[in-house]
Scaffold this motif. Structure first.
Motif, PDB file in Angstrom:
ATOM      1  N   ASN A  69     -76.862  75.778  74.331  1.00 47.41           N
ATOM      2  CA  ASN A  69     -75.991  76.825  74.191  1.00 47.41           C
ATOM      3  C   ASN A  69     -75.140  76.565  73.236  1.00 47.41           C
ATOM      4  N   ILE A  70     -75.646  76.225  71.997  1.00 45.49           N
ATOM      5  CA  ILE A  70     -74.670  76.266  70.784  1.00 45.49           C
ATOM      6  C   ILE A  70     -74.202  77.517  70.313  1.00 45.49           C
ATOM      7  N   GLY A  97     -80.711  76.518  66.116  1.00 44.14           N
ATOM      8  CA  GLY A  97     -81.731  76.541  65.151  1.00 44.14           C
ATOM      9  C   GLY A  97     -81.330  77.257  64.049  1.00 44.14           C
ATOM     10  N   GLN A  98     -80.155  77.934  63.712  1.00 43.53           N
ATOM     11  CA  GLN A  98     -79.771  78.422  62.645  1.00 43.53           C
ATOM     12  C   GLN A  98     -79.264  77.687  61.547  1.00 43.53           C
ATOM     13  N   CYS A 117     -72.146  70.519  66.162  1.00 41.02           N
ATOM     14  CA  CYS A 117     -72.658  71.625  66.975  1.00 41.02           C
ATOM     15  C   CYS A 117     -71.731  71.701  67.918  1.00 41.02           C
ATOM     16  N   VAL A 118     -71.528  72.921  68.713  1.00 43.39           N
ATOM     17  CA  VAL A 118     -70.363  72.886  69.635  1.00 43.39           C
ATOM     18  C   VAL A 118     -70.914  74.021  70.832  1.00 43.39           C
ATOM     19  N   TYR A 125     -71.644  67.867  69.825  1.00 44.96           N
ATOM     20  CA  TYR A 125     -72.465  66.574  69.389  1.00 44.96           C
ATOM     21  C   TYR A 125     -72.378  66.503  67.870  1.00 44.96           C
ATOM     22  N   ILE A 126     -72.216  65.414  67.343  1.00 46.22           N
ATOM     23  CA  ILE A 126     -71.767  65.164  65.969  1.00 46.22           C
ATOM     24  C   ILE A 126     -72.918  64.380  65.136  1.00 46.22           C
ATOM     25  N   LYS A 127     -72.833  64.470  63.806  1.00 46.60           N
ATOM     26  CA  LYS A 127     -73.462  63.551  63.094  1.00 46.60           C
ATOM     27  C   LYS A 127     -72.619  63.440  61.898  1.00 46.60           C
ATOM     28  N   VAL A 128     -72.436  62.000  61.463  1.00 49.85           N
ATOM     29  CA  VAL A 128     -71.629  61.841  60.300  1.00 49.85           C
ATOM     30  C   VAL A 128     -72.356  62.070  58.917  1.00 49.85           C
TER      31      VAL A 128
END
Length: 676
Positions: A69-70, A97-98, A117-118, A125-128
């Motif tokens: 559910n982003i 997906g967008q 993404c929230v 959920y994160i990415k550096v």
């Protein structure tokens, strides 16, 4: 740092050139201004210095994180997990997906940022990503822990032998000793050390505590036995940059307002729980698949003295701490000297031997679903295998099992809060006597505090260990790859918009460079609006604001905007002086960036007749923009005294870019509480 408004705004289209917003200050005698700055600041200004340490960027984020559910994506300064210093630079609504393109303005000192993404519950959920990268795809991050149950797990696992735990040995010594347990302090007797007797082990509750090792493993999957553990190489090294970011931001090793001997004191969050820390006595729950652990950091110079053990139980049958003391414990991971780096090299399997293990019995690779799994660290100081040393002990995530160890004076006891005391019988050259000792730590542990914590981030669970006494719980970090229920975040983090501070000197030729004659802050309010706040006034002259686009502030004297009493000139610049709330207004700026908006603001000194805007490159800093809310200098305090690194940055635009974050310096006004 914290700000009040959460925000959601679309990508901001940057105008190509900011130069057209710079003001013509030719009516001001720059020679006089520069000489005054040279006299007060004592530095030659870098010819490229424009006094706004901000970097503009653009990144396209694919909203494909392993998260249900982003609803939006964001660019942040830091990891949001349990980290109040994380700030949002840009945000936009989207669906899973967008691809979303975000423009952002980042503090110039940052070399990497965090994409997130929230979901609809506020879970992140994160990415550096490197600040030079223009795209982020979450599929390049490590996948969510997979469900197991295939043939990649051993078909044969045999149990090895058991040893007595240090708690069992101390119990035995206590029961067999006239004066209870004898423990050497820190040196052999006769070389300055003294023996100490304790009474906390003499109830016999630890007498049957045994630690088991694994003996044989065979079958599929590439598993082998290594010093009593079941191990194989990791096939996926993982996204270590992201792991490093959220581990170090979540449980800092140094710094912060709560410290013990210079180290960050993290035990209260671990013991009491946060949005990301579990408080169920630090137990995991089996999901009915094989349980696998992966060490990701061994940031302790005593790691080679440590061995991590695990145990399990049916919560319907095991109820009390004494029940747990009698459970068998099994070797999981051998510690090592790893340093401060992060790596995922080996993974370790935790098999199930039933409730009554016997050497040579067969095991299952799966701990039954619903069973609780706990952990302890056996620290064998100097690898002597001898409990007669206060630095050797077995410490648990379940704090109820640490009461005895927490009494060990000279090591573990140093982390106990000063309010707690214990009586110790000692021996030395003069004979036997009793002493009363108090704990040594401010904001220290209770007797039953945990020494292992469990936290979650990015759909993963981590164990964090305190193997000594500094309370930062950063000594060993272990990822739970699979086999247990994922700990869901209970509270969404309050990650707020970054704010920008603009400071003016109202008389450049006579400036004292306390940078508080006019102090404004601006933060994103919506995709086309900012919240502008007049925060402080340190000017005696009548000074009006220009270019604000604000019906509340435009063309008005700053003293009147703040509704200051007649004859009062300074507001929010002196400790013990006049203070008032800042005055805010929501201003529509269209598709401008905040930096562009701010450099379009000027002040006009109605006494001198001069208009002061952002200086041109290499001109003196009679106006600056700081990409953060910060504690500006107090009235009459030169900025180089309040922030010594400012001078380094003035002389070299590439040096000390984060001067406003330094803890060095004095006489700063605590502006943050005034912000509305």
């Amino acid at each position: 740092m914290k700000f009040r408004n959460l925000f959601l705004f679309s990508a901001i289209a940057f105008i190509a050139s900011c130069g057209k917003y710079e003001f013509d200050t030719s009516e001001i005698n720059q020679d006089i201004v520069n000489q005054n700055a040279q006299n007060l600041l004592g530095v030659t200004i870098d010819p490229n210095q424009d006094w706004r340490p901000i970097r503009q960027g653009c990144v396209t984020i694919t909203a494909n994180a392993d998260l249900q559910n982003i609803v939006k994506v964001e660019v942040l300064t830091e990891s949001p997990f349990n980290n109040e210093e994380a700030l949002v630079l840009s945000s936009k609504e989207c669906k899973a997906g967008q691809q979303v393109t975000l423009n952002y303005e980042a503090p110039d000192y940052l070399t990497e940022l965090v994409a997130a993404c929230v979901n609809d519950k506020g879970v992140y959920y994160i990415k550096v990503f490197d600040i030079n990268n223009t795209s982020v795809d979450f599929r390049t991050a490590s996948a969510r822990r997979r469900a197991a149950g295939d043939s990649s797990f051993p078909s044969q696992i045999l149990l090895g032998s058991a040893i007595k735990s240090f708690n069992a040995e101390r119990t035995e010594a206590s029961l067999n000793s006239e004066y209870h347990n004898v423990i050497n302090y820190d040196k052999p007797e006769g070389t300055g050390g003294r023996n100490r007797w304790y009474t906390v082990w003499n109830d016999g509750s630890w007498a049957n505590d045994r630690l088991w090792s694994h003996q044989t493993v065979a079958g599929d999957g590439g598993w082998s036995i290594d010093n009593g553990t079941i191990v194989r190489p990791v096939s996926d090294p993982g996204d270590l940059a992201t792991v490093k970011k959220y581990v170090e931001d979540n449980i800092k090793k140094t710094g912060g307002t709560n410290q013990t001997n210079g180290k960050a004191n993290n035990w209260q969050g671990i013991a009491q729980g946060t949005a990301y820390f579990s408080v169920d006595n630090n137990y995991l729950t089996s999901d009915g698949t094989p349980t696998i652990l992966i060490p990701v950091q061994m940031n302790t110079n005593e790691g080679h003295f440590n061995t991590i053990y695990y145990y399990y139980f049916d919560p319907a049958k095991v109820k009390t701490a004494n029940d747990i003391k009698n459970l068998p414990k099994f070797r999981a991971i051998n510690g090592y000297k790893g340093g401060s780096g992060f790596k995922r090299e080996n993974e370790y399997l935790l098999p199930y031997y039933g409730d009554s293990p016997v050497e040579g019995m067969w095991a299952s690779p799966i701990i039954p679903k619903g069973y609780k799994i706990g952990f302890l660290n056996r620290k064998d100081y100097n690898n002597q295998g001898d409990m007669v040393n206060c630095a050797s002990g077995c410490t648990y995530g379940d704090g109820r099992l640490n009461v005895e160890v927490n009494h060990l004076f000279g090591h573990y006891f140093t982390s106990i809060d000063k309010q707690y005391a214990q009586d110790i019988i000692i021996t030395d050259a003069s004979g036997k006597n009793k002493q009363t000792k108090n704990g040594l730590s401010t904001n220290g542990m209770d007797w039953d505090s945990p020494r292992i914590g469990i936290f979650s981030a990015n759909n993963r669970t981590y164990l964090c260990f305190e193997d000594g006494a500094d309370l930062n719980f950063c000594d060993m970090i272990v990822e739970v790859k699979q086999g247990t229920e994922i700990i869901e975040e209970t509270v969404a983090p309050n990650v707020e918009a970054i704010a920008y501070t603009m400071c003016f000197e109202d008389r450049p030729a006579q400036a004292d460079y306390d940078m508080n004659d006019v102090v404004l802050t601006a933060e994103r309010y919506s995709d086309t609006q900012v919240k502008l706040t007049l925060l402080a006034c340190g000017a005696q002259d009548e000074v009006i604001l220009q270019g604000t686009k604000s019906s509340v502030m435009e063309g008005k004297d700053i003293h009147k905007i703040l509704n200051m009493p007649e004859g009062q000139y300074f507001a929010n610049t002196q400790i013990g002086g006049y203070t008032c709330d800042g005055v805010s207004d929501i201003v529509t700026i269209g598709n401008m960036s905040i930096e562009e908006y701010l450099i379009g603001i000027s002040i006009k000194n109605m006494v001198t007749g001069f208009t002061i805007g952002m200086p041109k490159p290499a001109e003196s800093p009679y106006a600056i923009i700081v990409p953060m809310t910060f504690n500006y200098p107090m009235e009459g305090t030169n900025i180089k005294k309040a922030y010594p690194d400012f001078i380094k940055w003035a002389a070299d635009v590439n040096a000390s870019k984060d001067w406003y974050r330094s803890s060095e310096g004095v006489d700063r006004f605590p502006a943050l509480f005034l912000k509305k």
